[in-house]
Design an enzyme around this catalytic site. Structure first.
Site, mmCIF file in Angstrom:
data_model
loop_
_atom_site.group_PDB
_atom_site.id
_atom_site.type_symbol
_atom_site.label_atom_id
_atom_site.label_comp_id
_atom_site.label_asym_id
_atom_site.label_seq_id
_atom_site.Cartn_x
_atom_site.Cartn_y
_atom_site.Cartn_z
ATOM 1 C CE1 TYR A 116 -13.885 79.384 -27.956
ATOM 2 C CE2 TYR A 116 -14.517 77.557 -29.907
ATOM 3 C CZ TYR A 116 -13.914 78.304 -29.317
ATOM 4 O OH TYR A 116 -13.442 79.374 -30.132
ATOM 5 C CB SER B 164 -12.757 71.623 -23.539
ATOM 6 O OG SER B 164 -12.992 71.626 -24.672
ATOM 7 C CD GLN B 165 -12.210 78.423 -24.098
ATOM 8 O OE1 GLN B 165 -12.077 79.199 -24.457
ATOM 9 N NE2 GLN B 165 -12.460 79.261 -22.659
ATOM 10 C CG ASP C 40 -11.813 64.338 -26.589
ATOM 11 O OD1 ASP C 40 -12.594 64.772 -27.821
ATOM 12 O OD2 ASP C 40 -11.814 65.434 -25.817
ATOM 13 C CG HIS D 40 -14.788 67.169 -25.080
ATOM 14 N ND1 HIS D 40 -12.733 67.202 -25.334
ATOM 15 C CD2 HIS D 40 -14.625 68.470 -24.911
ATOM 16 C CE1 HIS D 40 -12.939 68.657 -25.429
ATOM 17 N NE2 HIS D 40 -13.944 68.655 -25.075
#
Length: 319
Positions: A91, A183-184, A273, A302
């Site tokens: 992100y 992630s993203q 996470d 994360h």
């Protein structure tokens, strides 16, 4: 964060709704994408390597936006087509350094890494929407009367176009193309494999963009989903539109796409996470019907995951 045990996570089916016309929504979107040519412009990169040819690649995405990718292919005179991987970033970041891609090319794998529209890279975001764009891309377009104006609809379609362009490269075997991201980028990996059935192997790592209502319920002010909290605070503090909002977000929720995946999936998650809560990830993972493997990092969140980069490269080398 109030999370579930691992057995409970394996049984979790998600909290966010799936719009009644979800299938029609994405079939309409793919028809729009199908009408676009796969023309791509290659520009030699300022970075050079004795192991790979490096290029900036540009294509025109849905809505006429100019999308940028980094393309790295092996230096070889072989006429045999090799494997390829599309990569997606986290992100607000960008497609990353060349060196990571060169290491793949050194092992015979071509890489096409996409910059998301309007984030940290060079891709253009020309989307015009009604309503707010406060603090984040999930809610971009959420107040527009037309759900086709959701920001992530276009980004999901960009992932498919990126994969199709890589599959069309003369040096790439279209039946040996994988998708990878964290992630993203993990969420976009799921979206890409869901909407482009030719993806052979998908490796999503602690993916974002899943089960928005559950994310809103768990540690929302410190997670990647904090913009949902900002939206309700500023525009719907009494939650009069809560059901409507989460139903609209269902169009761009990867858990609602996951059952379309045909690729072999290596799913990676950390049980600690706090950014993309494990339950949001399992909401999507549990819906995958294709061959899948779950790689759990029990004490990790994360963050950097040891030995993962080696495992991922090895996975794509045997596609």
């Amino acid at each position: 964060m109030n999370e579930r045990s691992l057995p409970q996570l394996h049984a979790y089916g998600g909290s966010s709704p799936k719009p009644a016309d979800f299938g029609q929504y994405w079939e309409r979107a793919l028809r729009e994408l199908d009408a676009l040519p796969l023309d791509a412009q290659l520009v030699p990169a300022e970075f050079t390597s004795g192991l790979a040819d490096c290029y900036h690649l540009y294509f025109t995405g849905v809505g006429g936006a100019r999308i940028h990718c980094k393309y790295v292919r092996p230096k070889t005179t072989s006429a045999e087509k090799g494997p390829g991987v599309v990569m997606f970033h986290g992100y607000s970041c960008d497609s990353g350094d060349w060196m990571e891609k060169v290491s793949y090319a050194a092992h015979g794998i071509s890489v096409l890494a996409m910059d998301c529209r309007g984030q940290g890279g060079l891709s253009e975001d020309n989307l015009t929407v009604q309503g707010t764009t406060i603090r984040g891309h999930i809610i971009r377009g959420i107040d527009d009367p037309d759900p086709d104006h959701l920001y992530y609809r276009n980004v999901f379609l960009d992932t498919v176009q990126t994969a199709r362009i890589l599959m069309a490269m003369p040096e790439v075997d279209p039946e040996r193309v994988g998708a990878f991201g964290l992630s993203q980028g993990g969420g976009l990996t799921v979206a890409c494999a869901s909407l482009e059935p030719r993806i052979k192997v998908a490796v999503p790592v602690y993916p974002f963009l899943s089960d928005y209502k559950r994310a809103w319920e768990t540690n929302i002010t410190t997670s990647a989903y904090e913009e949902l909290n900002y939206y309700f605070r500023f525009f719907d503090p009494h939650h009069l539109r809560e059901e409507e909002i989460f139903n609209r977000l269902g169009y761009i929720d990867i858990q609602n796409l996951a059952d379309r995946i045909q690729a072999k999936v290596l799913w990676v998650t950390g049980l600690m996470d706090l950014v993309c809560p494990p339950s949001t990830q399992f909401a999507a993972y549990n819906k995958i019907m294709s061959d899948k493997e779950l790689l759990v990092y029990h004490e990790y969140g994360h963050e950097y995951l040891p030995y993962l980069a080696d495992r991922v490269l090895q996975t794509f080398m045997v596609m």
